[in-house]
Design a protein around this motif. Structure first.
Motif, short mmCIF file in Angstrom:
data_model
loop_
_atom_site.label_atom_id
_atom_site.label_comp_id
_atom_site.label_asym_id
_atom_site.label_seq_id
_atom_site.Cartn_x
_atom_site.Cartn_y
_atom_site.Cartn_z
N UNK A 15 -6.37 -2.29 -5.96
CA UNK A 15 -5.77 -2.23 -4.63
C UNK A 15 -6.86 -2.43 -3.60
N UNK A 61 12.24 -9.34 14.31
CA UNK A 61 12.61 -10.38 13.34
C UNK A 61 12.64 -9.80 11.92
N UNK A 111 -0.54 3.06 -6.37
CA UNK A 111 -0.42 1.61 -6.24
C UNK A 111 -1.50 0.89 -7.06
N UNK A 115 3.74 0.92 12.05
CA UNK A 115 2.47 1.41 11.47
C UNK A 115 1.48 0.26 11.28
N UNK A 146 6.45 -2.07 1.72
CA UNK A 146 5.04 -1.70 1.64
C UNK A 146 4.30 -2.24 2.84
N UNK A 194 16.75 -0.56 7.76
CA UNK A 194 16.23 -0.99 9.06
C UNK A 194 15.21 0.00 9.59
N UNK A 195 15.51 1.27 9.45
CA UNK A 195 14.60 2.29 9.98
C UNK A 195 13.28 2.29 9.22
N UNK A 227 21.91 -8.07 14.39
CA UNK A 227 21.87 -9.02 13.27
C UNK A 227 23.14 -9.87 13.27
N UNK A 260 13.01 -6.64 10.94
CA UNK A 260 14.10 -5.67 10.76
C UNK A 260 15.43 -6.42 10.60
N UNK A 283 17.89 -6.54 7.41
CA UNK A 283 19.30 -6.16 7.54
C UNK A 283 20.20 -7.21 6.88
N UNK A 302 0.84 -1.19 0.00
CA UNK A 302 0.00 0.00 0.00
C UNK A 302 0.88 1.25 0.00
N UNK A 303 1.53 1.50 1.14
CA UNK A 303 2.42 2.65 1.20
C UNK A 303 3.81 2.16 0.87
N UNK A 358 -2.57 -4.63 3.72
CA UNK A 358 -3.71 -5.06 4.52
C UNK A 358 -4.52 -6.03 3.69
N UNK A 359 -4.76 -7.20 4.25
CA UNK A 359 -5.62 -8.15 3.56
C UNK A 359 -6.65 -8.61 4.58
N UNK A 360 -7.52 -9.48 4.11
CA UNK A 360 -8.51 -10.01 5.04
C UNK A 360 -7.84 -10.73 6.20
N UNK A 369 -2.99 -7.21 8.96
CA UNK A 369 -2.09 -6.20 8.45
C UNK A 369 -0.67 -6.72 8.50
N UNK A 392 -0.70 7.80 -2.64
CA UNK A 392 0.04 6.53 -2.69
C UNK A 392 -0.86 5.38 -3.09
N UNK A 408 15.05 -13.70 18.01
CA UNK A 408 15.53 -13.41 16.66
C UNK A 408 16.88 -14.08 16.41
N UNK A 444 11.30 -0.74 10.31
CA UNK A 444 10.76 -0.57 11.65
C UNK A 444 9.54 0.34 11.62
#
Lengths: 134, 395, 132
Positions: free
Chosen positions: B205, A37, B198, A27, A63, A18-19, C57, A39, A43, A1-2, A66-68, A71, B194, C90, A22
């Protein structure tokens, strides 16, 4: 999505990967363990690109989805490197072509809910990982 | 113009018309000229048509009503008569015809015949009906928002379902950007843009997320966004279908909470002494339960800063290789945190089957009874250094 | 990247605190700095607190394992403290066991263990072959 795209061309880009992972995981409401895990897997895969891809270059597209089912976060790692001839071999624990511990790919696979790898010699490698909020 | 001896070039012109039927009728409505366009439309040849009354093309119903005569009369009186209606081809099939009748008069004014121009509008009629049906269908959908956006995301159409969902009526919304329904956070993140990008890229989507109603309340929306493409494949807009899943989301979360509570109940972590935890495992361990169990145990270790944890498996009917692997991973993770593990309650048959399965416990300490395990745990905590020893070097 | 490697002297011991998301160069710089200091100060033990580390990691784990080995070769003890539950799971799933590395829940516990190791019966440890 995003979708967030991170270009990998140097070691400092690992921090961005990584950022971004995360941020997306938070989100999407992933639990702390699932986030850590994801992130970590990201890496490892980004480092693989730095180490093995031609010129150490590639991209990561991250990205939220979201699915049924719930998320989650999906990340697509693409490089134009030499590719991998024997996928079964590199997915085995302990295999290493670059003097590392050889846990990059199989280790990353164990860290995420979904893992697919697509590669051909000379045509680069694409790895897609997904982590869900369950 | 005189009837019957039209100039040759006029004849040629008529013959070249294939999209319309352009024929002459005499003053009584009998067909007096024919051309290829007329044959294409009605399937009759000139020989079959000329000399026949114009009712040849009318439906039974219209013939009974005397429609043809009425139309000719109206044309003669008003100078031009246009109508639409069903007409019949030679094979009995019908087409939706647009008909214009124009009277032909002698210099004195007497009507000597008619020119009849007929076009087949069946397709156009169907398109019109389909459009109307489509609009009526959209209007009839009250539980879904089905709206159209242009390529920039500006709302271009609105339906009753959208009114019900958002509280806005068409006038308040059409012409405004779709981001008006998004949360402030999503607006800042250019989420609408966005999502459209997409959808345009992937062909469609499906997303879920919070959206805002006119009254400021939020609802959990399931949205399917599909691009509208022109003939060149360019995106000219989007169809957006949305529905309110707030209730379903709440139910799912309730079910999830209940499931979590059950998991929690089935994997209770007990603190027996300061720095010693017991995890009594009961029932069959599936992978979901096992993963949650590891997580909750490690979180308790962190919260209580426990130095020793006893994994009591006396309540587990069977330990297969999957469960054993999971136990070992848990022990390993606890060790990384600095905590020693003791396995307790392995029954002889489980010990046997584990050995048969080739499961190695490595350096993990194991006691047959919980009592022994507790005594060992106490010794480790008191000794302190022993705990470091155990934690530091199993396997 | 930190300008100064966060190493604190605590009597005969060193406490190294790793924090945030470190890039590879920073991790290797810390490794270098710590081994230098152990040699320079004849430290008896090194505690590496990773509780503030965002990601551990395989690369970071490998450098840490290497650091522990080097510290031992220099005649000191080393303990990793503060691995969080999420990081522990992890690492295990990733296949990084850090088997030869001593661990402790927190700096205090790690310190206590190191002290007991020093004060304790040295002969108890003579038979162990897993220390460096």
């Amino acid at each position: 999505m995003v979708a967030t795209v991170v270009v990998i061309s140097g070691e400092s880009d690992l921090l961005d990967v990584r950022s971004a992972l995360r941020t997306a995981a938070e989100r999407a409401g992933l639990r702390l363990t699932a986030t850590t895990k994801l992130v970590t897997a990201g890496s490892e895969l980004a480092r693989n690109i730095l180490r093995y891809a031609t010129g150490g270059q590639g991209t990561v597209t991250i990205e939220e989805c979201t699915t049924r089912a719930g998320r989650g976060v999906r990340a697509v790692f693409v490089d134009q490197g030499p590719g991998i001839a024997d996928l079964d071999e590199v997915m085995r624990d302990g295999f290493s072509s670059g003097g590392s511990l050889g846990i990059g790919l199989p280790g990353s696979r164990r860290l995420v809910d979904e893992f697919t790898i697509d590669s051909m010699p000379g045509r680069g490698t694409t790895v897609v990982i997904s982590q869900w909020d369950r | 113009m005189a009837v019957g001896d039209e100039p040759a070039h006029f004849r040629q012109m008529i013959d070249s018309i294939v999209d319309y039927e352009v024929i002459r009728l005499d003053e009584k409505g009998v067909i007096s000229s024919w051309h290829p366009g007329a044959q294409l439309l009605t399937q009759y040849t000139a020989e079959e048509a000329i000399g026949k009354p114009v009712t040849l093309f009318y439906t039974e119903e219209d013939i009974v009503e005397g429609k043809a005569d009425a139309e000719l009369r109206a044309a003669a009186e008003t100078g031009r008569y246009g109508t639409e209606g069903w007409r019949v081809r030679k094979d009995g099939s019908q087409f939706w015809a647009s008909v214009v009748l124009t009277p032909i008069r002698e210099p004195g004014g007497t009507v000597t015949g008619f020119v009849k121009v007929t076009a087949d509008l069946t397709e156009q009629r169907e398109q019109t009906l389909a459009l109307r049906a489509g609009q009526q269908m959209l209007d009839g959908i009250a539980d879904y928002e089905v709206i159209r956006l242009d390529s920039d995301g500006v709302v271009r159409s609105w339906n009753p379902g959208a009114v019900k969902l958002t509280g806005y009526v068409a006038d308040e919304v059409v012409g405004r950007h779709v981001s008006m329904f998004y949360t402030e956070e999503d607006k800042r993140g250019a989420m609408a843009e966005r999502e459209m990008a997409s959808a345009a890229r992937d062909g469609s989507l499906e997303v879920e997320g919070w959206r805002i109603r006119k009254d400021g309340t939020r609802f959990w929306a399931n949205v399917v966004l599909s691009p509208i493409l022109d003939d060149q494949g360019e995106v000219t807009g989007f169809v957006k279908v949305a529905r309110d899943l707030t209730e379903r989301r709440e139910q799912e979360q309730l079910v999830q909470r209940q499931r979590d509570e059950i998991l929690e109940l089935s994997t209770p972590v007990i603190q027996v002494w300061d720095k010693v935890l017991i995890l009594p495992l009961i029932g069959t361990l599936d992978s979901v339960r096992a993963a949650r169990l590891t997580e909750s145990l490690l979180e308790r270790i962190a919260a209580d800063q426990a130095e020793v944890v006893i994994l009591d498996v006396s309540g587990v009917p069977a330990i297969d290789s999957g469960v054993a692997r999971h136990l070992l991973k848990t022990v390993e993770a606890a060790r990384l945190m600095g905590t020693a593990s003791i396995l307790s309650g392995i029954r002889p048959e489980i010990a046997q089957s584990m050995v048969h399965l080739g499961i190695e416990l490595g350096g993990l300490r194991s006691c047959t009874s919980l009592k022994d395990a507790l005594q060992l745990a106490l010794r480790l905590v008191r000794a302190g250094a022993d705990a470091a020893d155990l934690a530091g070097r199993h396997a | 990247m930190p300008d100064v490697v966060p190493i604190m002297r605590m009597g005969p011991d060193l406490l190294v605190t790793l924090q945030g998301d470190l890039d590879d160069r920073a991790v290797e710089q810390i490794e270098q700095e710590v081994t230098d200091q152990v040699a320079r100060t004849s430290a008896r033990a090194v505690l590496v607190d990773v509780s503030g580390l965002a990601v551990l990691d395989s690369f970071v784990a490998r450098v840490l394992a290497r650091l522990v080995s080097m510290v031992r070769l220099l005649g000191a003890d080393a303990t990793l403290v503060g691995i969080s539950p999420a990081v522990a799971i992890t690492l295990v799933e990733l296949g990084v066991s850090l088997r030869h590395v001593n661990t402790a829940l927190n700096a205090e516990q790690g310190m206590g263990r190191l002290r007991r190791l020093r004060e304790g019966d040295a002969s108890r440890w003579a038979g162990h072959d897993d220390r460096g």
